[in-house]
Scaffold this active site. Structure first.
Site, mmCIF file in Angstrom:
data_model
loop_
_atom_site.group_PDB
_atom_site.id
_atom_site.type_symbol
_atom_site.label_atom_id
_atom_site.label_comp_id
_atom_site.label_asym_id
_atom_site.label_seq_id
_atom_site.Cartn_x
_atom_site.Cartn_y
_atom_site.Cartn_z
ATOM 1 N N LYS A 118 28.311 1.430 -9.274
ATOM 2 C CA LYS A 118 29.850 1.909 -8.976
ATOM 3 C C LYS A 118 30.311 1.280 -7.504
ATOM 4 C CE LYS A 118 30.466 5.046 -12.291
ATOM 5 N NZ LYS A 118 30.381 6.485 -12.936
ATOM 6 N N ARG A 149 22.277 8.213 -15.377
ATOM 7 C CA ARG A 149 23.025 7.023 -16.239
ATOM 8 C C ARG A 149 23.060 5.982 -15.514
ATOM 9 N NH1 ARG A 149 28.124 5.211 -17.331
ATOM 10 N NH2 ARG A 149 28.658 5.171 -19.688
HETATM 11 N N1 HH2 Z 1 30.700 6.766 -15.760
HETATM 12 C C1 HH2 Z 1 31.423 5.762 -16.544
HETATM 13 C C2 HH2 Z 1 31.732 6.070 -17.738
HETATM 14 N N2 HH2 Z 1 31.227 7.268 -18.655
HETATM 15 N N3 HH2 Z 1 29.968 9.332 -18.267
HETATM 16 C C3 HH2 Z 1 29.432 10.286 -17.569
HETATM 17 N N4 HH2 Z 1 29.001 11.401 -17.949
HETATM 18 N N5 HH2 Z 1 29.319 9.887 -16.112
HETATM 19 C C4 HH2 Z 1 29.816 8.758 -15.551
HETATM 20 O O1 HH2 Z 1 29.404 8.446 -14.041
HETATM 21 C C5 HH2 Z 1 30.214 7.739 -16.290
HETATM 22 C C6 HH2 Z 1 30.564 7.985 -17.851
HETATM 23 C C7 HH2 Z 1 31.991 4.256 -16.106
HETATM 24 O O2 HH2 Z 1 31.014 3.672 -15.976
HETATM 25 P P1 HH2 Z 1 30.873 2.477 -17.320
HETATM 26 O O3 HH2 Z 1 30.414 2.988 -18.495
HETATM 27 O O4 HH2 Z 1 29.645 1.345 -16.879
HETATM 28 O O5 HH2 Z 1 32.168 1.647 -17.180
HETATM 29 P P2 HH2 Z 1 33.576 1.752 -17.978
HETATM 30 O O6 HH2 Z 1 34.092 3.073 -18.102
HETATM 31 O O7 HH2 Z 1 34.446 0.833 -17.373
HETATM 32 O O8 HH2 Z 1 33.088 1.240 -19.316
#
Ligand code: HH2
Length: 275
Positions: free
Chosen positions: A219, A255
């Site tokens: 992040k 995660r």
């Molecule tokens: N962060 C993201 C997406 N889903 N779910 C939970 N429970 N906790 C988190 O911190 C979280 C999440 C964002 O990260 P990422 O999936 O890598 O990115 P994007 O939303 O751009 O696909």
């Protein structure tokens, strides 16, 4: 309703949730898993590297993103779920009941909802009917605008009060409390300082009595803390430090995108904690 053990038995502390974003525009991976074959291979690799569960998502929630329609989200995730959701432990990262329903039918066991059951009025019922696990995450605002001016009286008590209220909502909707885990939502309507304050005082969230999920992996707050004010991601080294400190403050599920490295770091941290 499927019979399942309490989520704290199903996912030992620490467990790694591996991320597979079937999206062209996620902040963290530049679309490497947008192609279904690549996503399927990644899911299998993350499980082999020690992920306790693989989180499949078809909608980016990065700051500024506008969301995708139901049909498009289904088109992205269904081929991946068809291939792996009966073979591996899978969660579905969605706020849409229509996507969750299909994923649960195909074998997913956990619904990871970044809106904590506020986005789609049918989602709570869907989770309850299927006896699925659910992750309720805190977000201030919505992805399109959430980073414009995040503000709290006290970020930790505000997030804790929100999660407590959403847990009560889930239970009132028929979801047993022992199927719920909670996530303070690192980066979702939070400044760098808010995110680190949440980690520093994670005990307040842990004291709500449910397993805590932390997603600090890659992040932007990590890159910004390291000195780049315009960073949109953070490096692996910093992600590992955040995961280990979160674990030491009581987090259960971490995660992460780089599963092998997170499993290795957390194996060392947990050996220290338990011997
Ligand atoms: N962060 C993201 C997406 N889903 N779910 C939970 N429970 N906790 C988190 O911190 C979280 C999440 C964002 O990260 P990422 O999936 O890598 O990115 P994007 O939303 O751009 O696909």
């Amino acid at each position: 309703m499927a019979s399942r053990p309490p989520i704290e038995q199903r996912f030992a502390r620490p467990s790694v949730m591996g991320v597979v974003n079937v999206t062209p525009d996620s902040f963290s991976d530049g679309g490497v898993n947008y192609d279904p074959a690549a996503a399927i291979a990644s899911a299998r690799r993350l499980a082999a590297e020690g992920a306790a569960i693989v989180d499949v998502g078809g909608e980016s929630t990065r700051p500024g993103s506008a969301g995708v329609a139901l049909d498009e989200e289904l088109r992205r995730v269904v081929p991946v779920l068809e291939a792996v959701a009966r073979e591996l432990p899978v969660s579905i990262d969605t706020a849409k009941a229509g996507v969750a329903e299909r994923a649960l039918e195909l074998g997913a066991e956990l619904v990871n909802d970044v809106t904590a059951l506020r986005g789609d009025p049918r989602l709570a019922e869907m989770v309850a009917e299927h006896g699925a696990y659910v992750c309720l995450m805190h977000m201030q605002g919505e992805p399109r605008t959430m980073q414009l001016n995040p503000s709290y009286d006290d970020v930790v008590s505000d997030v804790a009060a929100f999660l407590e209220e959403r847990l009560a909502f889930a239970v009132a909707a028929g979801i047993p409390e022992d199927r719920v885990c909670l996530d303070p939502g690192i980066g979702f309507g939070k400044t760098v300082e808010h995110n680190f304050e949440l980690l520093r005082r994670l005990d307040v969230i842990v004291s709500l009595g449910r397993p805590v999920v932390i997603g600090f992996s890659r992040k932007r707050s990590l890159g910004r803390l390291l000195g780049d004010p315009d960073a949109v991601t953070g490096p692996l080294s910093a992600s590992l430090a955040a995961a280990v400190t979160a674990y030491e403050r009581g987090a259960t599920i971490l995660r992460a995108h780089d599963v092998k490295e997170h499993v290795e770091a957390l194996t060392v941290a947990s050996a220290v904690a338990t011997t």
